[in-house]
Design a protein around this motif. Structure first.
Motif, short mmCIF file in Angstrom:
data_model
loop_
_atom_site.label_atom_id
_atom_site.label_comp_id
_atom_site.label_asym_id
_atom_site.label_seq_id
_atom_site.Cartn_x
_atom_site.Cartn_y
_atom_site.Cartn_z
N SER A 123 -17.51 -30.18 20.38
CA SER A 123 -16.71 -29.55 20.79
C SER A 123 -17.16 -29.31 19.21
N LEU A 124 -18.09 -29.89 18.09
CA LEU A 124 -18.61 -28.86 17.28
C LEU A 124 -19.28 -27.40 17.79
N LEU A 125 -20.13 -27.76 18.42
CA LEU A 125 -21.26 -26.63 19.17
C LEU A 125 -20.09 -25.96 19.83
N MET A 126 -19.07 -26.13 20.18
CA MET A 126 -18.26 -24.95 21.78
C MET A 126 -17.23 -24.26 20.57
N SER A 127 -17.34 -24.59 19.47
CA SER A 127 -16.11 -23.89 17.94
C SER A 127 -17.00 -22.82 17.84
N TRP A 128 -18.78 -23.47 17.22
CA TRP A 128 -19.81 -22.64 16.69
C TRP A 128 -19.65 -21.16 17.91
N SER A 129 -19.76 -21.53 19.16
CA SER A 129 -20.29 -20.93 20.72
C SER A 129 -18.65 -20.10 20.50
N LEU A 130 -17.04 -20.26 20.17
CA LEU A 130 -16.44 -19.66 20.73
C LEU A 130 -16.71 -18.12 19.68
N PHE A 131 -16.72 -19.18 18.72
CA PHE A 131 -16.88 -17.94 17.37
C PHE A 131 -17.58 -16.81 17.61
N LEU A 132 -19.14 -17.41 18.11
CA LEU A 132 -20.14 -16.25 17.85
C LEU A 132 -19.30 -15.71 19.46
N THR A 133 -18.87 -15.95 20.15
CA THR A 133 -18.62 -14.96 21.56
C THR A 133 -17.46 -14.11 20.94
N CYS A 134 -16.74 -15.10 20.37
CA CYS A 134 -15.44 -13.73 19.40
C CYS A 134 -15.99 -12.41 18.58
N VAL A 135 -17.13 -12.89 18.14
CA VAL A 135 -17.41 -11.44 17.74
C VAL A 135 -18.06 -11.41 18.40
N LEU A 136 -18.45 -11.19 19.56
CA LEU A 136 -20.22 -10.24 20.06
C LEU A 136 -18.59 -10.07 21.38
N THR A 137 -18.20 -10.43 21.12
CA THR A 137 -17.03 -9.22 23.43
C THR A 137 -15.70 -9.61 22.34
N ASP A 138 -15.16 -8.99 22.93
CA ASP A 138 -13.51 -9.48 22.82
C ASP A 138 -13.09 -9.94 23.49
N VAL A 139 -12.35 -11.10 23.68
CA VAL A 139 -11.38 -12.54 24.17
C VAL A 139 -10.63 -12.31 23.94
N ALA A 140 -9.57 -12.52 24.82
CA ALA A 140 -8.00 -12.55 25.54
C ALA A 140 -7.50 -13.79 24.82
N VAL A 141 -6.24 -13.95 24.52
CA VAL A 141 -5.64 -15.04 24.23
C VAL A 141 -5.36 -15.90 26.04
N VAL A 142 -5.30 -15.23 26.97
CA VAL A 142 -4.89 -16.21 27.87
C VAL A 142 -6.80 -16.97 28.67
N SER A 143 -7.43 -15.76 28.44
CA SER A 143 -8.70 -16.46 28.23
C SER A 143 -9.20 -17.49 27.53
N LEU A 144 -8.75 -17.69 26.02
CA LEU A 144 -8.51 -19.04 25.49
C LEU A 144 -8.31 -20.21 26.03
N LEU A 145 -6.74 -19.72 26.94
CA LEU A 145 -5.63 -20.66 27.17
C LEU A 145 -6.69 -21.23 28.66
N LEU A 146 -7.29 -20.99 29.31
CA LEU A 146 -7.58 -20.94 30.57
C LEU A 146 -8.41 -22.00 30.01
#
Lengths: 261, 200
Positions: A123-146
């Motif tokens: 979860s440490l890595l995933m939150s870091w990875s999600l943060f990086l992904t959100c910075v580099l690309t557009d991530v919709a809320v529905v995508s986060l729910l999925l």
């Protein structure tokens, strides 16, 4: 067969999620005790790995880093959880032998605890990875729910696989080594570093790789990719099958536990 | 347990024709030399071995203590070690802190609660490990080791712990090579010799 008491026993550790979370935090402290950076070492190991893989494969595959890096970091961090949990499952009952003697009603909790530990690190890595992904690309809320839905499905599936392997490896120690080797093979064979679109010839084979589903159910929504139609069907079929297997395996060893450890 | 024989694999049986009936409130002491079959009998009573011959009926929960230092991590503090022990066997996070503080206070170690376990003298480590038994309640409690302590500053508390274990368990079976604090309270005693259980 899959009676209420059995299902209750298997899923009872989920009710103890918070105390298990606290417990793995306390136990994880041991690993980094006496280091100055503590758990940051775990993140650094991941960053080094991703930096080298990213550097090599963006050149080798000719991919734009902004597109490839989120793909890679999400894949590697998710793989860490899946692979770590499955490999922990192989030794879960053996390593917790004396705890199980103390209270065998908590047999499944000791597997759950290990899966939680892998989840804590992942979860440490995933939150870091999600943060990086959100910075580099557009991530919709529905995508986060999925993504969250995918995480829940993967957690349950991986926990059940870990339980099954815990029983099998207790009886057949060779399986532990076989699984360890196979996880290395599947790291290469699953689209984690490489993308299935890079090798169209292999796309049909992916249907038969269970790890492909485990990774893509979480990664694809975040990257805004179309989800394979069979993805959720796979989990609907997989979880009852795993429960049946677990029931069979638990019958094998519960009475003669001491003979195997 | 009636005429039960146990062995590991194809080797010679480790326990031969054991008859043992444990009822609620019993305090049973079983003594025997090394390799006489004490640990195997403890595991058999707890249900972790299937008998090769004979009949075993068991009802209720069984807790088998085979290691006093269960899960203790020398580099962690007493407080963290006690929390780990508690959370491994109890789900309530909310009561854990209160219960752990009470245990440390009972062990007269509350002023050292944040010291690493490894920094404690061995006598205090033993005392701490013993007090961790108080974190749980038990069904049939099977103790496969001598938990008697020779801590001169803690003799009364050891007695309290022994009484607590008997009160908190449905029945208790203690295995030992020599004297145990349970001797004074036992209502039945056995010796085990070469896998055979003999009433005393």
């Amino acid at each position: 067969m899959l009676s209420g008491p059995f299902l209750k026993l298997v899923f009872s550790p989920f009710r103890e999620f918070l105390s298990a979370w606290k417990l793995v935090q306390l136990e994880a402290n041991v690993r980094y005790k006496k280091t100055n950076l503590g758990i940051v070492w775990y993140l650094l190991a991941f960053v080094f790995k991703v930096a080298v893989l990213g550097g090599v494969y963006t050149k080798a595959l000719g991919k734009p880093p902004a597109e490839y890096l989120p793909y890679l970091v999400l894949g590697v961090s998710l793989w860490g959880f899946v692979s770590g949990s499955i490999q922990y499952g192989c030794v879960a009952l053996i390593n917790n032998e004396k705890f199980i003697y103390f209270d065998n009603a908590r047999l499944f909790f000791f597997v759950f605890k290990g899966v939680m530990r892998e989840f804590l690190f992942a979860s440490l890595l995933m939150s870091w990875s999600l943060f990086l992904t959100c910075v580099l690309t557009d991530v919709a809320v529905v995508s986060l729910l999925l993504f969250m839905l995918g995480m829940a499905l993967v957690f349950v599936a991986v926990y059940l696989v870990a339980c099954i392997l815990a029983f099998i490896c207790l009886v057949r120690a060779d399986v532990t080594h076989f699984i360890s080797s196979m996880m290395n093979v599947f790291f290469i064979a699953t689209p984690i570093i490489w993308d299935s679109s890079d090798a169209p010839g292999l796309q049909k084979l992916m249907v038969y790789n269970p790890f492909y589903y485990l990774i893509e159910v979480m990664r694809s929504p975040v990257l805004g990719r179309e989800l394979p139609p069979t993805l959720y069907v796979f989990f609907i079929v997989l979880i009852p099958v795993l429960l049946l297997l677990l029931w069979g395996c638990s019958k094998l060893v519960r009475k003669g536990f001491a003979s195997y450890v | 347990m009636s005429q039960a024989s146990y062995g590991y694999g194809k080797g010679a049986p480790v326990l031969i024709n054991v008859d043992l009936d444990i009822r609620k409130g019993d305090v049973v002491v079983i003594k025997g030399a090394s390799a006489s079959g004490k640990t195997t009998l403890a595991k058999a009573i707890a249900g972790f071995l299937s008998p090769d011959r004979g009949v075993v009926d068991r009802c209720g929960r069984v807790n088998l203590l085979v290691n006093k230092g269960l899960g203790l991590k020398p580099s962690l503090s007493l407080y963290d070690n006690a929390m780990i022990r508690y959370l491994n066997f109890n789900s309530s996070l909310s009561t854990s802190r209160r219960k752990v503080r009470n245990i440390l206070s009972f062990a007269k170690l509350d002023d050292r609660s944040h010291a690493a376990l490894s920094s404690l003298p061995s006598l205090l480590k033993s005392r701490f490990a013993l007090c961790l038994y108080l974190l749980n309640s038990y069904g049939l409690l099977v103790i496969d080791e001598n938990i008697g302590l020779s801590d001169p500053e803690f003799r009364e508390e050891v007695d309290d712990i022994v009484r607590y274990l008997m009160e908190q368990s449905d029945a208790l079976v203690a295995f030992s090579r020599k004297r145990t604090p349970f001797d004074a309270y036992s209502n039945r005693a056995f010796t085990i010799e070469s896998g055979r259980l003999i009433a005393r």
